[in-house]
Design a protein around this motif. Structure first.
Motif, mmCIF file in Angstrom:
data_model
loop_
_atom_site.group_PDB
_atom_site.id
_atom_site.type_symbol
_atom_site.label_atom_id
_atom_site.label_comp_id
_atom_site.label_asym_id
_atom_site.label_seq_id
_atom_site.Cartn_x
_atom_site.Cartn_y
_atom_site.Cartn_z
ATOM 1 N N ARG A 107 -0.002 -6.359 -7.237
ATOM 2 C CA ARG A 107 -0.845 -7.522 -7.534
ATOM 3 C C ARG A 107 -2.307 -7.092 -7.704
ATOM 4 O O ARG A 107 -2.992 -7.525 -8.626
ATOM 5 C CB ARG A 107 -0.701 -8.547 -6.411
ATOM 6 C CG ARG A 107 -1.234 -9.900 -6.727
ATOM 7 C CD ARG A 107 -0.855 -10.946 -5.689
ATOM 8 N NE ARG A 107 -1.404 -10.666 -4.369
ATOM 9 C CZ ARG A 107 -0.689 -10.469 -3.275
ATOM 10 N NH1 ARG A 107 0.632 -10.516 -3.310
ATOM 11 N NH2 ARG A 107 -1.275 -10.229 -2.125
ATOM 12 N N ALA A 108 -2.782 -6.192 -6.835
ATOM 13 C CA ALA A 108 -4.169 -5.737 -6.900
ATOM 14 C C ALA A 108 -4.441 -4.960 -8.185
ATOM 15 O O ALA A 108 -5.466 -5.158 -8.836
ATOM 16 C CB ALA A 108 -4.494 -4.883 -5.678
ATOM 17 N N GLU A 109 -3.512 -4.088 -8.559
ATOM 18 C CA GLU A 109 -3.690 -3.319 -9.788
ATOM 19 C C GLU A 109 -3.695 -4.241 -11.004
ATOM 20 O O GLU A 109 -4.528 -4.100 -11.901
ATOM 21 C CB GLU A 109 -2.612 -2.250 -9.916
ATOM 22 C CG GLU A 109 -2.848 -1.312 -11.086
ATOM 23 C CD GLU A 109 -1.885 -0.147 -11.105
ATOM 24 O OE1 GLU A 109 -2.309 0.937 -11.534
ATOM 25 O OE2 GLU A 109 -0.713 -0.314 -10.696
ATOM 26 N N ALA A 110 -2.807 -5.209 -11.025
ATOM 27 C CA ALA A 110 -2.769 -6.169 -12.134
ATOM 28 C C ALA A 110 -4.053 -6.989 -12.219
ATOM 29 O O ALA A 110 -4.476 -7.379 -13.307
ATOM 30 C CB ALA A 110 -1.561 -7.096 -11.985
ATOM 31 N N ALA A 111 -4.704 -7.201 -11.078
ATOM 32 C CA ALA A 111 -5.940 -7.984 -11.044
ATOM 33 C C ALA A 111 -7.173 -7.132 -11.354
ATOM 34 O O ALA A 111 -8.269 -7.668 -11.505
ATOM 35 C CB ALA A 111 -6.099 -8.647 -9.677
ATOM 36 N N GLY A 112 -7.009 -5.799 -11.428
ATOM 37 C CA GLY A 112 -8.130 -4.943 -11.808
ATOM 38 C C GLY A 112 -8.558 -3.915 -10.782
ATOM 39 O O GLY A 112 -9.565 -3.230 -10.981
ATOM 40 N N ALA A 113 -7.828 -3.761 -9.691
ATOM 41 C CA ALA A 113 -8.161 -2.729 -8.706
ATOM 42 C C ALA A 113 -7.752 -1.355 -9.243
ATOM 43 O O ALA A 113 -6.797 -1.234 -10.014
ATOM 44 C CB ALA A 113 -7.435 -2.990 -7.384
ATOM 45 N N GLU A 114 -8.472 -0.330 -8.832
ATOM 46 C CA GLU A 114 -8.126 1.044 -9.172
ATOM 47 C C GLU A 114 -7.334 1.628 -8.008
ATOM 48 O O GLU A 114 -7.838 1.713 -6.888
ATOM 49 C CB GLU A 114 -9.397 1.863 -9.405
ATOM 50 C CG GLU A 114 -9.144 3.307 -9.715
ATOM 51 C CD GLU A 114 -10.426 4.125 -9.826
ATOM 52 O OE1 GLU A 114 -10.294 5.364 -9.989
ATOM 53 O OE2 GLU A 114 -11.534 3.564 -9.736
ATOM 54 N N ILE A 115 -6.099 2.008 -8.265
ATOM 55 C CA ILE A 115 -5.259 2.602 -7.224
ATOM 56 C C ILE A 115 -5.640 4.074 -7.095
ATOM 57 O O ILE A 115 -5.483 4.845 -8.038
ATOM 58 C CB ILE A 115 -3.757 2.457 -7.553
ATOM 59 C CG1 ILE A 115 -3.379 0.989 -7.784
ATOM 60 C CG2 ILE A 115 -2.902 3.113 -6.460
ATOM 61 C CD1 ILE A 115 -3.491 0.103 -6.573
ATOM 62 N N LEU A 116 -6.142 4.456 -5.930
ATOM 63 C CA LEU A 116 -6.533 5.838 -5.684
ATOM 64 C C LEU A 116 -5.408 6.640 -5.051
ATOM 65 O O LEU A 116 -5.302 7.848 -5.271
ATOM 66 C CB LEU A 116 -7.778 5.880 -4.789
ATOM 67 C CG LEU A 116 -8.986 5.114 -5.344
ATOM 68 C CD1 LEU A 116 -10.131 5.137 -4.344
ATOM 69 C CD2 LEU A 116 -9.427 5.702 -6.682
ATOM 70 N N ILE A 130 -4.347 3.157 -1.033
ATOM 71 C CA ILE A 130 -5.806 3.203 -1.037
ATOM 72 C C ILE A 130 -6.254 2.777 -2.423
ATOM 73 O O ILE A 130 -5.755 3.280 -3.432
ATOM 74 C CB ILE A 130 -6.331 4.616 -0.709
ATOM 75 C CG1 ILE A 130 -5.822 5.060 0.665
ATOM 76 C CG2 ILE A 130 -7.859 4.645 -0.770
ATOM 77 C CD1 ILE A 130 -6.169 6.500 1.020
ATOM 78 N N LEU A 131 -7.204 1.843 -2.460
ATOM 79 C CA LEU A 131 -7.682 1.356 -3.744
ATOM 80 C C LEU A 131 -9.165 1.056 -3.705
ATOM 81 O O LEU A 131 -9.775 0.963 -2.641
ATOM 82 C CB LEU A 131 -6.876 0.129 -4.185
ATOM 83 C CG LEU A 131 -6.861 -1.098 -3.277
ATOM 84 C CD1 LEU A 131 -8.037 -2.003 -3.554
ATOM 85 C CD2 LEU A 131 -5.563 -1.858 -3.485
ATOM 86 N N LYS A 132 -9.727 0.934 -4.896
ATOM 87 C CA LYS A 132 -11.130 0.544 -5.049
ATOM 88 C C LYS A 132 -11.144 -0.770 -5.819
ATOM 89 O O LYS A 132 -10.481 -0.903 -6.850
ATOM 90 C CB LYS A 132 -11.911 1.602 -5.818
ATOM 91 C CG LYS A 132 -13.412 1.280 -5.944
ATOM 92 C CD LYS A 132 -14.137 2.277 -6.820
ATOM 93 C CE LYS A 132 -14.511 3.496 -6.016
ATOM 94 N NZ LYS A 132 -15.450 4.372 -6.767
ATOM 95 N N ASP A 133 -11.896 -1.742 -5.304
ATOM 96 C CA ASP A 133 -11.970 -3.027 -5.990
ATOM 97 C C ASP A 133 -13.045 -2.976 -7.085
ATOM 98 O O ASP A 133 -13.831 -2.020 -7.142
ATOM 99 C CB ASP A 133 -12.188 -4.174 -4.992
ATOM 100 C CG ASP A 133 -13.578 -4.239 -4.387
ATOM 101 O OD1 ASP A 133 -14.560 -3.813 -5.020
ATOM 102 O OD2 ASP A 133 -13.682 -4.745 -3.250
#
Length: 161
Positions: A107-116, A130-133
């Motif tokens: 969900r976060a990646e689809a919304a624009g988060a970068e998966i680290l 771990i991700l960056k918003d």
């Protein structure tokens, strides 16, 4: 002797926690992202007199987070900064336990988060992503998988290296 009153000195939601208060360049957009990506609930917001958000409070899972616009006069006077004004770096990473880290990551990646770091089972007994918003804040979301003793943790660390 201090006289007690009927009010609660520390609200229950703050009783056992340090509440992070992050600064962003556009708090309204950040709140919208956190709702879409992390399933956040907006609990309240206080609009600044000249525009923007002074503080807002959101809940992600059982965790409370405050955020506000770094460009609001009151924030600028206290020298608060968003990660973008620091060259994109940050000295804080936010850890939040959630029931299903895999679905949150999707969900976060689809919304624009970068998966680290994609979701994976870690030596400490938690499945972790771990991700960056989009505002530049670093997040570690975890789903607890197993209890790991200190002895086992040390053994796993020794064999992981």
């Amino acid at each position: 002797m201090t006289e007690r009153t009927d009010h609660i000195e520390i609200p229950d939601r703050y009783r056992y926690a340090v509440i992070p208060h992050i600064m962003v360049d556009d708090a309204a957009t950040a709140i919208d992202f956190y709702q879409r990506a992390f399933g956040a609930r907006e609990d309240f917001r206080i609009d600044a007199p000249g525009g923007g958000i002074l503080p807002a409070e959101i809940t992600i899972g059982r965790s409370t987070l405050m955020l506000g616009d770094a460009s609001v006069d009151e924030a600028e006077a206290a020298s608060f900064a968003a990660p973008t004004s620091l060259g994109g770096g940050t000295s804080v990473t936010l850890h939040v336990f959630v029931p299903d880290v895999d679905s949150l990551a999707e969900r976060a990646e689809a919304a624009g988060a970068e998966i680290l770091q994609p979701p994976k089972d870690m030596f400490h007994g938690d499945r972790t992503v771990i991700l960056k918003d989009p505002s530049g804040h670093m997040w570690v979301f975890l789903t607890h998988v197993e209890d790991v003793s200190q002895e086992e943790l040390r053994r796993r660390l020794a064999t992981a290296g």
